[in-house]
Design a protein around this motif. Sequence first.
Motif: not given
Length: 65
Positions: A14-36
């Motif tokens: 989650s702290t790497g390049s792909i992980g942080t980019q994935t979390l950026d997408v999740i931030r934009q779609h919080r109603e669709d995703f939950r980070v477990s």
Amino acid sequence: METGCIKTIAILGSTGSIGTQTLDVIRQHREDFRVSALSAGNNTDLLEKQIREFCPSLVSVATEE
């Protein structure tokens, strides 16, 4: 996306390049995703910020300190 179904996701590296980019997408779609779960190698400062923001049920870190 109007599916009415929340998707649960685990982010490995989650702290790497792909992980942080994935979390950026999740931030934009919080109603669709939950980070477990989040996992990281040794960037515990960033991992701590991610934990506070996303409140995952499970966290893993590679380094003991």
